[in-house]
Design a protein around this motif. Structure first.
Motif, PDB file in Angstrom:
ATOM      1  N   THR A  69       0.802  -1.223   0.000  1.00 13.92           N
ATOM      2  CA  THR A  69       0.000   0.000   0.000  1.00 13.92           C
ATOM      3  C   THR A  69       0.835   1.275   0.000  1.00 13.92           C
ATOM      4  O   THR A  69       0.340   2.330  -0.371  1.00 13.92           O
ATOM      5  N   GLY A  70       2.101   1.158   0.402  1.00 14.82           N
ATOM      6  CA  GLY A  70       2.932   2.355   0.529  1.00 14.82           C
ATOM      7  C   GLY A  70       3.977   2.527  -0.546  1.00 14.82           C
ATOM      8  O   GLY A  70       4.664   3.552  -0.592  1.00 14.82           O
ATOM      9  N   THR A  71       4.119   1.531  -1.449  1.00 12.20           N
ATOM     10  CA  THR A  71       5.097   1.617  -2.534  1.00 12.20           C
ATOM     11  C   THR A  71       4.468   1.091  -3.819  1.00 12.20           C
ATOM     12  O   THR A  71       3.388   0.496  -3.801  1.00 12.20           O
ATOM     13  N   ASP A  72       5.170   1.317  -4.914  1.00 10.12           N
ATOM     14  CA  ASP A  72       4.716   0.751  -6.192  1.00 10.12           C
ATOM     15  C   ASP A  72       5.603  -0.406  -6.632  1.00 10.12           C
ATOM     16  O   ASP A  72       5.644  -0.769  -7.814  1.00 10.12           O
ATOM     17  N   LYS A  73       6.301  -1.019  -5.678  1.00 10.19           N
ATOM     18  CA  LYS A  73       7.153  -2.162  -5.995  1.00 10.19           C
ATOM     19  C   LYS A  73       6.319  -3.323  -6.534  1.00 10.19           C
ATOM     20  O   LYS A  73       5.150  -3.492  -6.167  1.00 10.19           O
ATOM     21  N   ALA A  74       6.939  -4.125  -7.355  1.00 13.40           N
ATOM     22  CA  ALA A  74       6.270  -5.313  -7.863  1.00 13.40           C
ATOM     23  C   ALA A  74       5.997  -6.286  -6.727  1.00 13.40           C
ATOM     24  O   ALA A  74       6.748  -6.332  -5.739  1.00 13.40           O
TER      25      ALA A  74
END
Length: 282
Positions: free
Chosen positions: A238-243
């Motif tokens: 929810t806090g990053t756009d990491k895969a």
């Protein structure tokens, strides 16, 4: 029967009302801790071989070791408000708050009579938790957690006075050992870790610390590690756009299938669905 509990909020606390059946159902247990408030009606609440009459205002304490079940009176069915929460949250906040739930079942009275001084202290906090989780006003998560800490703090003060000095020392020692182990797990849960190496660092036997951890938190060591990894994954989702794959490996999971399976066991949905649902709610 052991129930698996999922939580409806970002913090591991549930509040729900429930009317037990008027016939005897199968007793169950769960890893979470629970406090039940009888709101109306009559019935019984059973813990193993212990059986208590229930009436409005009565409270019941449930830990993660006792099989339990409530039953309603056929003429005047009981209704309860239950607060259900994860021991790991108290362990991280103040381990001593777990002491009231670390009881040995044969020597413990799960029933707190309605109208007693203790019931009058606890009931407003139970109602506050339920109201905060229902209304979801700004700051409700902090308010609900604060109310739960107040509730458990009052339980601790009450039950601490009922223990013998030897019982208190044994329970405090066990909780401190668990706290030390939990601190190491918190620091290293993203790495490959095993109970044996951590027990060696603490100078404890694997069997002793494993048993103490299960008795205090309701979690096996491996399940607690998985819980922390899932919590870390939820924050990253929810806090990053990491895969998703990157998050899985960075949080300590050794394979994607394991990550997906464990995440769904704890959260109830897959990592992708969780990320989508939180994003749409913002």
């Amino acid at each position: 029967m052991k129930l698996h509990i999922t939580y409806d909020h970002p913090i591991p606390i549930n509040a729900f009302e429930w009317t037990p059946a008027t016939y005897q159902q199968t007793p169950h247990m769960h890893a979470s801790l629970e406090i039940g408030l009888c709101l109306s009606g009559k019935g019984t609440f059973s813990f193993g071989n212990k059986r208590y009459a229930a009436s409005p205002g009565d409270l019941f304490l449930v830990n993660h070791e006792e099989r339990h079940v409530a039953q309603s009176d056929s003429d005047d069915p009981s209704r309860y408000l239950f607060i259900n929460f994860d021991a790991a949250m108290l362990l991280a906040e103040e381990p001593g708050l777990l002491l009231p739930f670390s009881y040995r079942s044969t020597h413990f009275c799960n029933h707190i009579a309605g109208g007693s001084a203790l019931a009058q202290q606890l009931t407003p906090w139970i109602l506050t938790i339920a109201d905060e989780l229902k209304e979801k006003s700004p700051g409700y998560l902090a308010m609900a957690k604060s109310a739960l800490i107040q509730l458990c703090g009052r339980l601790l003060r009450h039950y601490n006075g009922l223990l013998t000095e030897d019982e208190r020392l044994i329970m405090v020692k066990s909780v401190h050992q668990v706290q030390s182990l939990a601190t190491l797990v918190e620091q290293r849960h993203r790495e490959p870790i095993g109970l044996g190496e951590l027990a060696d660092e603490l100078g404890l036997s694997v069997s002793r610390v494993s048993r103490a951890f299960l008795e205090t938190t309701g979690y096996r060591f491996s399940d607690y590690v998985s819980l922390l990894r899932v919590q870390s994954a939820k924050r990253d989702l929810t806090g990053t756009d990491k895969a998703v794959a990157t998050i899985a490996f960075e949080c300590g999971f050794q394979s994607l299938p394991t990550f997906y399976r464990v995440f769904k066991e704890f959260v109830g949905v897959s990592p992708i669905v969780y990320r989508q649902s939180i994003g749409s709610a913002q």
